[in-house]
Design an enzyme around this catalytic site. Structure first.
Site, PDB file in Angstrom:
ATOM      1  CE1 TYR A 158      -3.501   2.474   1.167  1.00 29.68           C
ATOM      2  CE2 TYR A 158      -2.306   3.235   2.873  1.00 29.68           C
ATOM      3  CZ  TYR A 158      -2.958   3.280   2.219  1.00 29.68           C
ATOM      4  OH  TYR A 158      -3.859   4.391   2.475  1.00 29.68           O
ATOM      5  CE  LYS A 162      -3.396   5.498  -1.165  1.00 31.97           C
ATOM      6  NZ  LYS A 162      -4.181   6.029  -1.902  1.00 31.97           N
TER       7      LYS A 162
HETATM    8  N1  LIG Z   1      -9.038   6.982   6.111  1.00 31.54           N
HETATM    9  C1  LIG Z   1      -7.828   7.625   6.299  1.00 31.54           C
HETATM   10  O1  LIG Z   1      -7.477   7.845   7.292  1.00 31.54           O
HETATM   11  C2  LIG Z   1      -6.861   7.548   5.337  1.00 31.54           C
HETATM   12  C3  LIG Z   1      -5.436   7.542   5.680  1.00 31.54           C
HETATM   13  C4  LIG Z   1      -4.734   7.649   4.421  1.00 31.54           C
HETATM   14  C5  LIG Z   1      -4.912   7.571   3.129  1.00 31.54           C
HETATM   15  N2  LIG Z   1      -6.033   7.438   2.804  1.00 31.54           N
HETATM   16  C6  LIG Z   1      -6.430   7.374   1.423  1.00 31.54           C
HETATM   17  O2  LIG Z   1      -7.844   8.242   1.231  1.00 31.54           O
HETATM   18  C7  LIG Z   1      -8.661   7.280   0.445  1.00 31.54           C
HETATM   19  C8  LIG Z   1      -9.852   7.194   0.966  1.00 31.54           C
HETATM   20  O3  LIG Z   1      -9.699   6.303   1.875  1.00 31.54           O
HETATM   21  P1  LIG Z   1     -11.108   5.761   2.749  1.00 31.54           P
HETATM   22  O4  LIG Z   1     -10.404   5.166   4.108  1.00 31.54           O
HETATM   23  O5  LIG Z   1     -12.132   6.764   2.659  1.00 31.54           O
HETATM   24  O6  LIG Z   1     -11.399   4.472   1.856  1.00 31.54           O
HETATM   25  P2  LIG Z   1     -12.768   3.556   1.752  1.00 31.54           P
HETATM   26  O7  LIG Z   1     -12.196   1.986   1.713  1.00 31.54           O
HETATM   27  O8  LIG Z   1     -13.748   3.910   2.889  1.00 31.54           O
HETATM   28  O9  LIG Z   1     -13.226   4.048   0.266  1.00 31.54           O
HETATM   29  C9  LIG Z   1     -12.504   3.616  -0.816  1.00 31.54           C
HETATM   30  C10 LIG Z   1     -13.444   3.490  -1.752  1.00 31.54           C
HETATM   31  O10 LIG Z   1     -13.011   3.044  -3.046  1.00 31.54           O
HETATM   32  C11 LIG Z   1     -13.581   2.299  -3.743  1.00 31.54           C
HETATM   33  N3  LIG Z   1     -12.804   1.522  -4.865  1.00 31.54           N
HETATM   34  C12 LIG Z   1     -12.072   0.563  -4.048  1.00 31.54           C
HETATM   35  N4  LIG Z   1     -11.200   0.001  -5.293  1.00 31.54           N
HETATM   36  C13 LIG Z   1     -11.926   0.417  -6.459  1.00 31.54           C
HETATM   37  C14 LIG Z   1     -11.373   0.480  -7.754  1.00 31.54           C
HETATM   38  N5  LIG Z   1     -10.487  -0.514  -8.299  1.00 31.54           N
HETATM   39  N6  LIG Z   1     -12.058   1.266  -8.562  1.00 31.54           N
HETATM   40  C15 LIG Z   1     -12.929   2.271  -7.940  1.00 31.54           C
HETATM   41  N7  LIG Z   1     -13.232   2.431  -6.828  1.00 31.54           N
HETATM   42  C16 LIG Z   1     -12.445   1.592  -5.909  1.00 31.54           C
HETATM   43  C17 LIG Z   1     -14.212   1.444  -2.582  1.00 31.54           C
HETATM   44  O11 LIG Z   1     -15.534   0.525  -3.224  1.00 31.54           O
HETATM   45  C18 LIG Z   1     -14.800   2.454  -1.907  1.00 31.54           C
HETATM   46  O12 LIG Z   1     -15.984   3.225  -1.803  1.00 31.54           O
HETATM   47  C19 LIG Z   1      -7.663   6.362  -0.178  1.00 31.54           C
HETATM   48  O13 LIG Z   1      -6.839   6.526  -1.225  1.00 31.54           O
HETATM   49  C20 LIG Z   1      -6.908   5.901   0.977  1.00 31.54           C
HETATM   50  O14 LIG Z   1      -5.675   5.160   0.824  1.00 31.54           O
HETATM   51  C21 LIG Z   1      -7.199   7.160   3.938  1.00 31.54           C
END
Ligand SMILES: NC(=O)c1ccc[n+]([C@@H]2O[C@H](COP(=O)([O-])OP(=O)(O)OC[C@H]3O[C@@H](n4cnc5c(N)ncnc54)[C@H](O)[C@@H]3O)[C@@H](O)[C@H]2O)c1
Length: 254
Positions: A158, A162
């Protein structure tokens, strides 16, 4: 319920917008007046978020899409053009979520999927809209993670993907600035449903984790992260490109 008009008349594609931070971004972008096309692997959740935006008085549509699959990504671009005749913004939050494992036990398939969805997905979502973004001097926002900066143990696949997204975005900003296209990266910390569920079941773990964040809490996807992404898409950020925005309560330092 429109809260502003910074994106009025514009069309923004939000990949991975069906849940969590992506949903928060889609709602915030919709509330700034944009027509939002939500693309998500989960078609039903994409449609639901589009319905939420419309219920608030905005314009949106949702459809199923895999960012690693050019055909479905192209279909999202076509839907945006059909809805508003232009593409002004691309936000990509999709990620594979292959889980935590140490390098000694990491399989190449997990690494491949993180790169397919993360790096190739960010490439395809940008590349497929590029001709349209040139016409509008559009803005692209991709999502990285603090784990890519800190090298968090158990997250090699991951975190590496990223880091790749961040560098791809930096190169794109350098190449595409000549067209007036801006490309930025966001590094969030957000209480998405999966994170919230885990911490509801383990409140002490939340206290411990949030206690290490300078602002002492995880961000709200719609209130804390979405508006900053809407800013990056708007003319208020017209001189901002190639940057990484730490929307994480101060958790990680570049
Ligand atoms: N939540 C956090 O604290 C956090 C921290 C660091 C980075 N991020 C990044 O922020 C972004 C959102 O995170 P989140 O926690 O809201 O994630 P989440 O898992 O709640 O939502 C991710 C969404 O992406 C969709 N998805 C997955 N694979 C896909 C694909 N191949 N094509 C299209 N859609 C797809 C899923 O169905 C889901 O709706 C991500 O890129 C994550 O890496 C989040």
């Amino acid at each position: 319920m429109t809260t502003g008009n910074r994106l009025a008349g514009r069309v923004v594609l939000v990949y991975g917008g069906g849940r969590g931070i992506g949903r928060g971004c889609a709602l915030a972008i919709g509330s700034e007046g944009a027509t939002v096309v939500v693309g998500d692997l989960n078609a039903a959740s994409a449609t639901d978020v589009a319905g939420e935006i419309e219920a608030r008085g905005g314009r949106a549509l949702g459809l199923g899409c895999d960012v690693a699959d050019l055909d479905t990504v192209t279909a999202v671009v076509s839907a945006g053009l059909a809805a508003g005749g232009r593409i002004d913004g691309v936000v990509n939050l999709a990620y594979a979520g292959t889980g935590r494992v140490v390098i000694e036990e990491l399989g190449v398939e997990a690494l491949r999927r993180e790169f397919e969805v993360g790096v190739i997905g960010s490439f395809l979502t940008l590349r497929s809209a590029l001709d349209e973004l040139k016409k509008t001097k559009g803005s692209v926002v991709n999502f990285t993670s603090g784990s890519a900066i800190e090298g968090t143990p158990t997250l090699a696949a991951y975190a590496a993907a990223k880091a790749g997204i961040r560098t791809l975005s930096h190169v794109a900003a350098n190449e595409l600035g000549v067209y007036g296209i801006r490309v930025n990266t966001v590094c969030p910390l957000g209480l998405s449903p999966s994170v919230a569920r885990y911490y509801q079941a383990n409140p002490e773990a939340y206290e411990e984790s949030a206690g290490r964040v300078p602002l002492r809490r995880y961000g709200d996807p719609e209130a804390d992260i979405g508006p900053a992404v809407a800013f990056l898409l708007s003319d208020d950020a017209r001189y901002v490109t190639g940057q990484t925005f730490m929307l994480d309560g101060g958790q990680t330092h570049l």
